[in-house]
Design an enzyme around this catalytic site. Structure first.
Site, PDB file in Angstrom:
ATOM      1  N   SER A   1     -30.767 -27.239  -2.310  1.00 57.97           N
ATOM      2  CA  SER A   1     -30.959 -28.432  -1.491  1.00 57.97           C
ATOM      3  C   SER A   1     -31.327 -28.026  -0.060  1.00 57.97           C
ATOM      4  CB  SER A   1     -29.699 -29.291  -1.495  1.00 57.97           C
ATOM      5  OG  SER A   1     -28.583 -28.533  -1.099  1.00 57.97           O
TER       6      SER A   1
ATOM      7  N   ASP B   1     -36.386 -19.469  -2.637  1.00 65.53           N
ATOM      8  CA  ASP B   1     -36.176 -20.917  -2.668  1.00 65.53           C
ATOM      9  C   ASP B   1     -37.228 -21.664  -1.848  1.00 65.53           C
ATOM     10  OD1 ASP B   1     -33.975 -19.971  -3.983  1.00 65.53           O
ATOM     11  OD2 ASP B   1     -32.575 -20.354  -2.346  1.00 65.53           O
TER      12      ASP B   1
ATOM     13  N   LEU C   1     -29.047 -25.412  -6.543  1.00 64.98           N
ATOM     14  CA  LEU C   1     -30.416 -25.856  -6.835  1.00 64.98           C
ATOM     15  C   LEU C   1     -31.253 -25.935  -5.557  1.00 64.98           C
ATOM     16  CD1 LEU C   1     -29.696 -28.619  -9.519  1.00 64.98           C
ATOM     17  CD2 LEU C   1     -30.394 -26.255  -9.894  1.00 64.98           C
TER      18      LEU C   1
END
Ligand code: GLA
Length: 371
Positions: free
Chosen positions: A120, A165, A118
């Site tokens: 981080s 991202d 996800l």
């Protein structure tokens, strides 16, 4: 302020015995569709999730403190293969752009699950970059900060990821997904109101160690580069379906995923704009099949979740992120989300998979200076 932001501020006060000058935070992300297309110059459609990394910062000093690891590390130019390499990388990348910043200290707190796919790491980079930009008045825009964060990840930390991202963490808006053209680096928000349609997006973390992820990721990237070269294009983004006839073996499979996935992202955006969630779901299932069969980045647990989602009546489901473990998402009527989570837990236990974790998803805001 959000709970993680308060936590970072408290940690700063406790650790450094001072009031922080500034608090910022940045989210992790899921990707609705468009996997491994970013480093092929293609399209992606990520969304920020409700979990974030927060940083409390002030001028002077040279220490970095993490509440997650409960440890302090020096803010130096030396890498030590720890979480601190991300903020250090951002400082290095700011220097590379020719901007000067002074000494600072910072305390971090976060609730983005680590190593779950996800992002981080992008969240810690984005929070650091936004905070430093504000603290030292650099005047950089979000896109410049995202590019700088990717550079930190690629050249300082040494992981060859694409831009998705960092873009998602810095540019996503609440209530929307973000369509990014990873070649021109243009981005636009696409409204995503699942609530209004009675739908939910369930995130299933398969808790599978992504041990081989880096080699797998680099191998995929290298195969795409070989395929692009064989076709005489800079990026596979420029290859057409008919060009695939000129490829074979591994390059053919990898390129077939990229070419079809790019088309699916644009179709998914059309479907979202038309609020045609059935079509969006169909594209998600097709994306998963392509990643399983052609890109070969799925796992048994990820495939099992997608099958269980289908049985439970989900409109669509797919692995999200780099693959080789990590998370999958399912788009489904909100009322069946709990049942799917329960069923997945039971079936995973029967098959001897790791116990999965589930996260609630709301399309959240990108990075923000909280105070
Ligand atoms: C990881 C990388 C991204 C992207 C995805 C796959 O999350 O960091 O740049 O390549 O994998 O879509």
């Amino acid at each position: 302020m959000r709970a993680v932001e308060e936590k970072a501020a408290r940690a700063y006060r406790k650790r450094f015995d001072h009031e922080p000058e500034l608090i910022a935070s940045a989210p992790g992300r899921i990707n609705l569709i468009g996997e491994h297309t970013d480093y092929n110059g293609g399209f992606v459609l990520p969304c920020a999730v409700g979990r974030r990394v927060a940083v409390a910062m002030g001028r002077g000093g040279d220490e970095l403190y993490s509440t997650n690891f409960d440890e302090t590390r020096p803010m130096s130019g030396e890498k030590d293969s720890s979480w601190a390499d991300y903020p250090r990388g951002v400082v290095w990348a700011i220097g590379e752009t020719g901007h000067g910043i002074g000494d600072f200290r910072a305390a971090f707190a976060g609730d983005v699950p680590l190593g779950a796919g996800l992002s981080s790491s992008a969240a810690i980079e984005a929070a650091t970059a936004l905070a430093l930009d504000a603290l030292f008045g650099l005047g950089m825009d979000r896109k410049e900060l995202a590019v700088l964060c990717q550079r930190a990840e690629n050249e300082f930390v040494g992981v060859g990821t694409g831009i998705m991202d960092q873009y998602a963490s810095l540019l996503c808006e609440e209530g929307a997904a973000l369509l990014v053209d990873c070649r021109s680096l243009q981005a636009q928000s696409v409204p995503l109101d699942l609530d209004a349609a009675g739908l939910a997006l369930l995130v299933c973390d398969t808790q599978v160690e992504r041990g081989l992820a880096d080699t797998g990721y680099n191998d995929r990237r290298a195969a795409c580069e070989r395929a692009a070269e064989a076709l005489g294009v800079e990026y596979l983004r420029d290859a057409r379906a008919e060009d695939l006839e000129n490829l074979s073996g591994e390059e053919l499979k990898r390129a077939r995923h990229i070419v079809s996935e790019n088309a699916r992202v644009l179709e998914a955006v059309e479907a979202l704009r038309a609020e045609d969630y059935r079509e969006l779901g169909r594209l998600m299932y097709a994306s998963h099949a392509s990643m399983r069969d052609d890109y070969e980045i799925s796992t048994q647990a990820l495939d099992a979740f997608v099958e269980l989602a289908k049985e439970a009546g989900a409109l669509g489901a797919r692995l999200t992120g780099a693959g080789f473990g990590g998370c999958a998402i399912a788009l489904l009527p909100a009322r069946v989300a709990d049942a799917l989570a329960r069923e997945t837990r039971a079936r995973f236990a029967e098959r001897g998979f790791e116990e999965p974790a589930f996260y609630e998803f709301v399309p959240a805001a990108g990075a923000e200076v909280a105070r």
